[in-house]
Design an enzyme around this catalytic site. Structure first.
Site, PDB file in Angstrom:
ATOM      1  N   ASN A   1    -127.479  62.295  14.671  1.00 23.53           N
ATOM      2  CA  ASN A   1    -126.644  63.498  14.727  1.00 23.53           C
ATOM      3  C   ASN A   1    -127.404  64.551  15.534  1.00 23.53           C
ATOM      4  O   ASN A   1    -128.346  65.156  15.040  1.00 23.53           O
ATOM      5  CB  ASN A   1    -126.384  63.983  13.285  1.00 23.53           C
ATOM      6  CG  ASN A   1    -125.625  65.294  13.252  1.00 23.53           C
ATOM      7  OD1 ASN A   1    -125.118  65.764  14.273  1.00 23.53           O
ATOM      8  ND2 ASN A   1    -125.541  65.886  12.070  1.00 23.53           N
ATOM      9  N   TRP A   2    -126.975  64.731  16.760  1.00 24.47           N
ATOM     10  CA  TRP A   2    -127.700  65.662  17.651  1.00 24.47           C
ATOM     11  C   TRP A   2    -127.428  67.123  17.312  1.00 24.47           C
ATOM     12  O   TRP A   2    -128.121  68.002  17.806  1.00 24.47           O
ATOM     13  CB  TRP A   2    -127.290  65.424  19.112  1.00 24.47           C
ATOM     14  CG  TRP A   2    -127.696  64.108  19.690  1.00 24.47           C
ATOM     15  CD1 TRP A   2    -128.198  63.018  19.032  1.00 24.47           C
ATOM     16  CD2 TRP A   2    -127.636  63.733  21.075  1.00 24.47           C
ATOM     17  NE1 TRP A   2    -128.438  61.986  19.915  1.00 24.47           N
ATOM     18  CE2 TRP A   2    -128.098  62.408  21.184  1.00 24.47           C
ATOM     19  CE3 TRP A   2    -127.211  64.384  22.234  1.00 24.47           C
ATOM     20  CZ2 TRP A   2    -128.176  61.731  22.402  1.00 24.47           C
ATOM     21  CZ3 TRP A   2    -127.274  63.715  23.448  1.00 24.47           C
ATOM     22  CH2 TRP A   2    -127.764  62.406  23.524  1.00 24.47           C
ATOM     23  N   LYS A   3    -126.403  67.366  16.542  1.00 27.80           N
ATOM     24  CA  LYS A   3    -125.977  68.745  16.227  1.00 27.80           C
ATOM     25  C   LYS A   3    -125.781  69.530  17.540  1.00 27.80           C
ATOM     26  O   LYS A   3    -125.425  68.936  18.553  1.00 27.80           O
ATOM     27  CB  LYS A   3    -126.977  69.411  15.284  1.00 27.80           C
ATOM     28  CG  LYS A   3    -127.273  68.526  14.067  1.00 27.80           C
ATOM     29  CD  LYS A   3    -128.006  69.195  12.957  1.00 27.80           C
ATOM     30  CE  LYS A   3    -128.237  68.190  11.843  1.00 27.80           C
ATOM     31  NZ  LYS A   3    -128.845  68.756  10.671  1.00 27.80           N
TER      32      LYS A   3
ATOM     33  N   HIS B   1    -119.912  67.044   7.083  1.00 20.83           N
ATOM     34  CA  HIS B   1    -121.348  67.332   7.083  1.00 20.83           C
ATOM     35  C   HIS B   1    -121.598  68.638   6.327  1.00 20.83           C
ATOM     36  O   HIS B   1    -120.770  69.547   6.373  1.00 20.83           O
ATOM     37  CB  HIS B   1    -121.850  67.437   8.530  1.00 20.83           C
ATOM     38  CG  HIS B   1    -123.340  67.509   8.602  1.00 20.83           C
ATOM     39  ND1 HIS B   1    -124.021  68.684   8.409  1.00 20.83           N
ATOM     40  CD2 HIS B   1    -124.277  66.551   8.805  1.00 20.83           C
ATOM     41  CE1 HIS B   1    -125.325  68.443   8.504  1.00 20.83           C
ATOM     42  NE2 HIS B   1    -125.505  67.155   8.751  1.00 20.83           N
TER      43      HIS B   1
ATOM     44  N   GLU C   1    -123.313  71.123   6.974  1.00 23.16           N
ATOM     45  CA  GLU C   1    -123.253  72.337   7.808  1.00 23.16           C
ATOM     46  C   GLU C   1    -121.796  72.745   8.056  1.00 23.16           C
ATOM     47  O   GLU C   1    -121.494  73.935   8.175  1.00 23.16           O
ATOM     48  CB  GLU C   1    -124.022  72.107   9.119  1.00 23.16           C
ATOM     49  CG  GLU C   1    -125.526  72.099   8.863  1.00 23.16           C
ATOM     50  CD  GLU C   1    -126.333  71.198   9.779  1.00 23.16           C
ATOM     51  OE1 GLU C   1    -125.858  70.845  10.868  1.00 23.16           O
ATOM     52  OE2 GLU C   1    -127.450  70.827   9.377  1.00 23.16           O
TER      53      GLU C   1
ATOM     54  N   GLU D   1    -126.445  62.814   1.899  1.00 23.01           N
ATOM     55  CA  GLU D   1    -127.389  63.744   2.504  1.00 23.01           C
ATOM     56  C   GLU D   1    -127.635  64.914   1.553  1.00 23.01           C
ATOM     57  O   GLU D   1    -126.856  65.884   1.547  1.00 23.01           O
ATOM     58  CB  GLU D   1    -126.839  64.293   3.819  1.00 23.01           C
ATOM     59  CG  GLU D   1    -126.598  63.235   4.875  1.00 23.01           C
ATOM     60  CD  GLU D   1    -126.638  63.841   6.274  1.00 23.01           C
ATOM     61  OE1 GLU D   1    -127.436  63.364   7.083  1.00 23.01           O
ATOM     62  OE2 GLU D   1    -125.889  64.806   6.533  1.00 23.01           O
TER      63      GLU D   1
ATOM     64  N   GLY E   1    -133.066  68.987   7.507  1.00 24.58           N
ATOM     65  CA  GLY E   1    -133.770  69.895   8.411  1.00 24.58           C
ATOM     66  C   GLY E   1    -134.929  70.628   7.776  1.00 24.58           C
ATOM     67  O   GLY E   1    -135.468  71.570   8.356  1.00 24.58           O
TER      68      GLY E   1
ATOM     69  N   SER F   1    -134.077  64.647   6.707  1.00 19.54           N
ATOM     70  CA  SER F   1    -135.480  64.558   7.116  1.00 19.54           C
ATOM     71  C   SER F   1    -135.998  63.123   7.224  1.00 19.54           C
ATOM     72  O   SER F   1    -137.157  62.849   6.937  1.00 19.54           O
ATOM     73  CB  SER F   1    -136.373  65.403   6.185  1.00 19.54           C
ATOM     74  OG  SER F   1    -136.035  66.782   6.300  1.00 19.54           O
TER      75      SER F   1
ATOM     76  N   GLY G   1    -131.030  63.525  11.914  1.00 16.99           N
ATOM     77  CA  GLY G   1    -130.836  64.718  12.724  1.00 16.99           C
ATOM     78  C   GLY G   1    -131.983  64.895  13.706  1.00 16.99           C
ATOM     79  O   GLY G   1    -132.041  64.251  14.761  1.00 16.99           O
ATOM     80  N   GLY G   2    -132.919  65.757  13.351  1.00 22.82           N
ATOM     81  CA  GLY G   2    -134.013  66.148  14.255  1.00 22.82           C
ATOM     82  C   GLY G   2    -134.712  64.977  14.936  1.00 22.82           C
ATOM     83  O   GLY G   2    -134.974  65.027  16.149  1.00 22.82           O
TER      84      GLY G   2
HETATM   85  P1  PGA Z   1    -132.287  66.046   9.636  1.00 22.86           P
HETATM   86  O1  PGA Z   1    -130.696  66.165   9.633  1.00 22.86           O
HETATM   87  O2  PGA Z   1    -132.623  64.595   9.859  1.00 22.86           O
HETATM   88  O3  PGA Z   1    -132.743  66.929  10.750  1.00 22.86           O
HETATM   89  O4  PGA Z   1    -132.755  66.503   8.288  1.00 22.86           O
HETATM   90  C1  PGA Z   1    -129.887  65.156   9.058  1.00 22.86           C
HETATM   91  C2  PGA Z   1    -128.439  65.513   9.182  1.00 22.86           C
HETATM   92  O5  PGA Z   1    -128.090  66.700   9.086  1.00 22.86           O
HETATM   93  O6  PGA Z   1    -127.583  64.647   9.389  1.00 22.86           O
END
Ligand code: PGA
Length: 251
Positions: free
Chosen positions: A9-11, A95, A97, A167, A173, A213, A234-235
């Protein structure tokens, strides 16, 4: 049989040249992707079509969101029919967010799951508790409500098309990953909930990914948990080497 899946997930990250460079770096290493692991990238919407042309079928492409509506006067939204017309076959839905910053309720998430399924798009349905809910011992109730309210109106056949991502919001994050025990405990809880409300065959067909994470150092241990079928990353999906290490950990 549950599929092993690693989704990135590149966001809201990467300019177009950076996005191309990342996909090129992944494609250069495509021989390292283990057979049987499905790799999905979820880049920002403007890059979906060109990246899908550059990377499919090695890398499947997912949108990070989609509208619950099929079309019409919804400025700024992207419908699932538009996505499927450019061969985007997955969409992250619900998600945390989106829930936190854009007010997505379980009801909206449910409508988005339905919209995806109407258009042949696999929803990657996200659930997970806040830290305050875990500290209050409410985490199972929160996740059960999210799963039930967004998914349990589906037929067994439709539900089998959904991918679930657990998640925990406190792990996204933050660099604080759920322990293997915490991840396995929730994943097996979700699977048992599917057995109870549907049946063992349905529960055994659904991939449940862990997100929060995940990184190159902890992926192998997390993915070795019996009910963890891969990850939503994500990251660490923004760096080709790290993402490839995580993909290999899903073998
Ligand atoms: P993260 O994000 O790996 O940066 O914690 C995961 C996600 O939001 O899908």
């Amino acid at each position: 049989m549950r599929k092993k899946i690693v989704a990135g997930n590149w966001k809201m990250n990467k300019t177009w040249p950076e996005a191309q460079a990342l996909v090129n770096a992944l494609m250069d290493k495509k021989n390292l992707i283990p057979a049987g692991v499905q790799v999905i990238i979820a880049p920002p919407a403007p890059y979906l079509q060109p990246l899908s042309e550059a990377a499919a079928p090695t890398l499947a492409v997912a949108s990070q969101n989609c509208s619950q509506h099929d079309g019409g006067a919804y400025t700024g939204e992207i419908s699932p029919g538009m996505l499927s017309s450019i061969h985007v076959n997955h969409s992250i839905i619900g998600h945390s967010e989106r829930r936190q910053f854009y007010g997505e309720t379980n009801e909206i998430v449910r409508a988005k799951v339905d919209a995806c399924l109407r258009h042949g798009i696999t929803p990657i349905f996200c659930c997970g508790e806040l830290l305050s809910e875990r500290n209050a011992g409410e985490h199972f109730n929160t996740v059960a409500a999210q799963v039930k309210e967004a998914l349990f109106h589906l037929s067994a056949e439709a539900l089998s098309k959904v991918v679930i991502a657990y998640e925990p919001v406190w792990a996204i994050g933050t660099g604080v990953t759920a322990t293997n025990e915490q991840a396995e405990e929730m994943h097996s809880f979700i699977r048992a909930f599917l057995v109870k409300n549907y049946n063992q065959d349905v529960a055994d067909s659904i991939s449940i990914l862990y997100g929060g994470s995940v990184n190159a150092a902890n992926a192998a241990e997390l993915f070795a948990c019996p009910n963890v079928d891969g990850g939503l990353v994500g990251g660490a999906s923004l760096k080709a080497d790290d993402f490839m290490t995580i993909i290999q950990a899903a073998q």
